[in-house]
Design a protein around this motif. Structure first.
Motif, mmCIF file in Angstrom:
data_model
loop_
_atom_site.group_PDB
_atom_site.id
_atom_site.type_symbol
_atom_site.label_atom_id
_atom_site.label_comp_id
_atom_site.label_asym_id
_atom_site.label_seq_id
_atom_site.Cartn_x
_atom_site.Cartn_y
_atom_site.Cartn_z
ATOM 1 N N SER A 131 0.830 -1.203 0.000
ATOM 2 C CA SER A 131 0.000 0.000 0.000
ATOM 3 C C SER A 131 0.869 1.261 0.000
ATOM 4 O O SER A 131 0.464 2.300 -0.538
ATOM 5 C CB SER A 131 -0.940 -0.001 1.206
ATOM 6 N N ASP A 132 2.065 1.182 0.606
ATOM 7 C CA ASP A 132 3.000 2.314 0.558
ATOM 8 C C ASP A 132 3.485 2.547 -0.873
ATOM 9 O O ASP A 132 3.583 3.696 -1.317
ATOM 10 C CB ASP A 132 4.206 2.061 1.464
ATOM 11 N N VAL A 133 3.814 1.472 -1.573
ATOM 12 C CA VAL A 133 4.255 1.588 -2.968
ATOM 13 C C VAL A 133 3.146 2.210 -3.814
ATOM 14 O O VAL A 133 3.390 3.078 -4.657
ATOM 15 C CB VAL A 133 4.659 0.206 -3.531
ATOM 16 N N HIS A 134 1.913 1.771 -3.569
ATOM 17 C CA HIS A 134 0.770 2.308 -4.300
ATOM 18 C C HIS A 134 0.625 3.810 -4.066
ATOM 19 O O HIS A 134 0.372 4.576 -5.007
ATOM 20 C CB HIS A 134 -0.499 1.574 -3.871
ATOM 21 N N ALA A 135 0.800 4.223 -2.806
ATOM 22 C CA ALA A 135 0.671 5.638 -2.469
ATOM 23 C C ALA A 135 1.802 6.470 -3.077
ATOM 24 O O ALA A 135 1.586 7.617 -3.496
ATOM 25 C CB ALA A 135 0.653 5.818 -0.951
ATOM 26 N N LEU A 136 2.996 5.908 -3.144
ATOM 27 C CA LEU A 136 4.148 6.622 -3.705
ATOM 28 C C LEU A 136 4.092 6.702 -5.220
ATOM 29 O O LEU A 136 4.496 7.702 -5.820
ATOM 30 C CB LEU A 136 5.445 5.922 -3.291
ATOM 31 N N PRO A 146 -13.273 -8.298 -3.245
ATOM 32 C CA PRO A 146 -14.528 -7.539 -3.204
ATOM 33 C C PRO A 146 -14.793 -6.856 -1.868
ATOM 34 O O PRO A 146 -15.564 -5.888 -1.810
ATOM 35 C CB PRO A 146 -15.593 -8.609 -3.499
ATOM 36 N N SER A 147 -14.164 -7.350 -0.790
ATOM 37 C CA SER A 147 -14.382 -6.774 0.536
ATOM 38 C C SER A 147 -13.299 -5.788 0.956
ATOM 39 O O SER A 147 -13.427 -5.128 1.988
ATOM 40 C CB SER A 147 -14.454 -7.895 1.588
ATOM 41 N N MET A 148 -12.236 -5.681 0.170
ATOM 42 C CA MET A 148 -11.143 -4.784 0.515
ATOM 43 C C MET A 148 -11.550 -3.331 0.254
ATOM 44 O O MET A 148 -12.260 -3.046 -0.713
ATOM 45 C CB MET A 148 -9.889 -5.122 -0.290
ATOM 46 N N PRO A 149 -11.112 -2.401 1.086
ATOM 47 C CA PRO A 149 -11.493 -0.997 0.895
ATOM 48 C C PRO A 149 -10.806 -0.369 -0.300
ATOM 49 O O PRO A 149 -9.624 -0.599 -0.552
ATOM 50 C CB PRO A 149 -11.027 -0.328 2.201
ATOM 51 N N GLN A 150 -11.554 0.399 -1.068
ATOM 52 C CA GLN A 150 -11.023 1.237 -2.147
ATOM 53 C C GLN A 150 -10.167 0.467 -3.146
ATOM 54 O O GLN A 150 -9.214 1.001 -3.711
ATOM 55 C CB GLN A 150 -10.204 2.389 -1.550
ATOM 56 N N GLY A 151 -10.496 -0.801 -3.358
ATOM 57 C CA GLY A 151 -9.769 -1.577 -4.345
ATOM 58 C C GLY A 151 -8.358 -1.945 -3.966
ATOM 59 O O GLY A 151 -7.578 -2.393 -4.816
ATOM 60 N N LEU A 152 -7.967 -1.765 -2.697
ATOM 61 C CA LEU A 152 -6.615 -2.115 -2.269
ATOM 62 C C LEU A 152 -6.384 -3.620 -2.368
ATOM 63 O O LEU A 152 -7.283 -4.415 -2.095
ATOM 64 C CB LEU A 152 -6.388 -1.677 -0.817
ATOM 65 N N ARG A 153 -5.192 -4.016 -2.747
ATOM 66 C CA ARG A 153 -4.793 -5.410 -2.636
ATOM 67 C C ARG A 153 -4.336 -5.654 -1.197
ATOM 68 O O ARG A 153 -3.778 -4.769 -0.559
ATOM 69 C CB ARG A 153 -3.650 -5.738 -3.600
ATOM 70 N N PRO A 154 -4.579 -6.852 -0.671
ATOM 71 C CA PRO A 154 -4.129 -7.117 0.695
ATOM 72 C C PRO A 154 -2.609 -7.086 0.799
ATOM 73 O O PRO A 154 -1.900 -7.585 -0.074
ATOM 74 C CB PRO A 154 -4.681 -8.514 0.986
#
Length: 415
Positions: free
Chosen positions: A266-271, A302-310
């Motif tokens: 999620s950090d990589v996604h944000a960067l 489908p249950s993850m928020p905002q399309g995030l990958r776990p």
């Protein structure tokens, strides 16, 4: 009224309404056959994307994959935000156990909170699976018969990422360290590997936690040290801000390497790949690693928020709860509710295996063992699609990834 008390009253009202709708004997039977799991994490702060609602989604996926209802086990999930504060985490844990009958507490990022909650759970003899607190002290000086440390720890991160950087020529380091138990432990463990490999630590600076957003003065100190590597002993929003501001300062253009000692997808996604490309990190789960990790991701997506990958911390919640429920079924619900120590002992006696982490085991000190993966963030042109962010560099086997059992100082380990 505090937000904690409001949450507590809402939860109590919900339980009361449900029980009142049933005949007394049925309500008592249901309560006796109900396992209550409390997901305690950061729902609104620095670690929301690392843990937060994603961890809750993964816990619920574990319950569904286990087939609890078909096995005659009722499982209820409670959720609370500990705000990265030990006092809040302790208060919620006590209320959950004493009033709400929680049998397992799971997740708990922020090492200072993780250590504090471990003490409460041991006192109350319930079960505790920590997926997100990093300090290796959870299986060392603070080990407990009620605690399993599931996903990663500072020793493993230091050995994998820190060791790789030294081998690649990064033999002088300066640390930017979050000023709490996690940051201290990560700097300590990484420094030990650097010195053992013949490297040197030229200095470090402690950043206030939580609340630091401007890292400019700390980056200036790092640059002035002339270290080849700046080690970021922080996580979540702190890591993202550190890397962004280091890029703005032009540190990497001057040949300085950044070691993100704990980084999540999620950090990589944000960067974004343009900023994060080339960074090396270690994770124990990557959604696109193999067919099993992709299958798990497709079920929970489908249950993850905002399309995030776990990420690995969230996947650890899935894996840990799934193994816990297997132990509950094997031990019996009544026995599992009566003793967290017995439940954790049964978890240690059973081999673990799931789609997120594959085969694994739990040692006497509570350390869950599985492989660790050294990963490099792809350049934008290398990515084939959404969330295709990592290329694997090397794998450390489960029996080599974590601190040797004899070196942790855990009182549960017989010499």
């Amino acid at each position: 009224m505090t937000s904690l008390n409001r949450r507590s009253l809402i939860a109590a009202a919900a339980f009361g309404a449900g029980a009142g709708a049933l005949p007394i004997h049925r309500a008592r039977a249901q309560a006796a056959n109900t396992i209550r799991i409390g997901v305690l994490n950061d729902q609104s702060g620095l670690y929301r994307d690392v843990n937060g609602p994603g961890s809750v989604a993964c816990v619920r996926q574990a319950i569904a994959d286990f087939g609890a209802a078909a096995k005659g086990i009722n499982v209820e999930v409670l959720v609370a935000d500990h705000q990265n504060r030990p006092d809040v985490g302790v208060n919620i844990s006590r209320q959950w156990i004493d009033r709400d009958g929680v049998d397992l507490i799971i997740d708990v990022p922020t090492s200072s909170v993780a250590l504090a909650v471990a003490g409460v759970v041991r006192e109350k003899n319930k079960a505790y699976i920590n997926s997100s607190g990093a300090t290796s002290d959870l299986t060392g000086s603070a080990c407990s018969p009620n605690t399993v440390h599931w996903t990663y720890d500072t020793y493993m991160l230091a050995k994998s990422t820190g060791g790789a950087m030294v081998r690649a020529g990064g033999d002088t380091w300066f640390f930017i360290t979050a000023d709490y138990a996690f940051g201290h432990a990560l700097e300590r463990d990484t420094s030990a590997f650097i010195r053992a490999a013949g490297g040197r630590v030229l200095g470090s600076v402690r950043t206030p936690f939580p609340g630091t957003t401007d890292f400019s003065s700390f980056l200036v100190q790092a640059q002035a040290s002339r270290a080849k590597v700046v080690g970021l002993a922080n996580a979540g929003g702190d890591t993202i801000n550190s890397i962004k501001q280091a890029a703005e300062f032009g540190l990497t253009r001057r040949g300085v390497k950044l070691a993100a000692l704990l980084m999540f997808i999620s950090d990589v996604h944000a960067l974004g790949l343009a900023t994060a490309q080339g960074l090396v990190c270690t994770e124990t789960f990557y959604w696109d690693l193999n067919d099993r990790t992709r299958a798990f991701t497709q079920r929970v997506l489908p249950s993850m928020p905002q399309g995030l990958r776990p990420g690995m911390a969230q996947a650890g919640c899935y894996s840990g709860v799934l193994h816990y429920l297997k132990a509950v079924a094997d031990l019996g619900v009544a026995a599992a509710k009566a003793s967290g120590t017995d439940t954790v002992a049964r978890m240690k006696a059973m081999p673990a295996d799931d789609d997120a982490f594959g085969p694994g085991s739990i040692r006497a000190d509570g350390r869950k063992l599985h492989p660790a993966y050294l990963l490099e963030v792809k350049a934008p042109g290398e990515s084939r699609g959404a969330w295709d962010y990592y290329k694997p560099l090397q794998t450390t086997a489960a029996d080599e990834a974590f601190r040797p059992l004899s070196e942790g100082g855990c009182a549960l380990v017989r010499s």
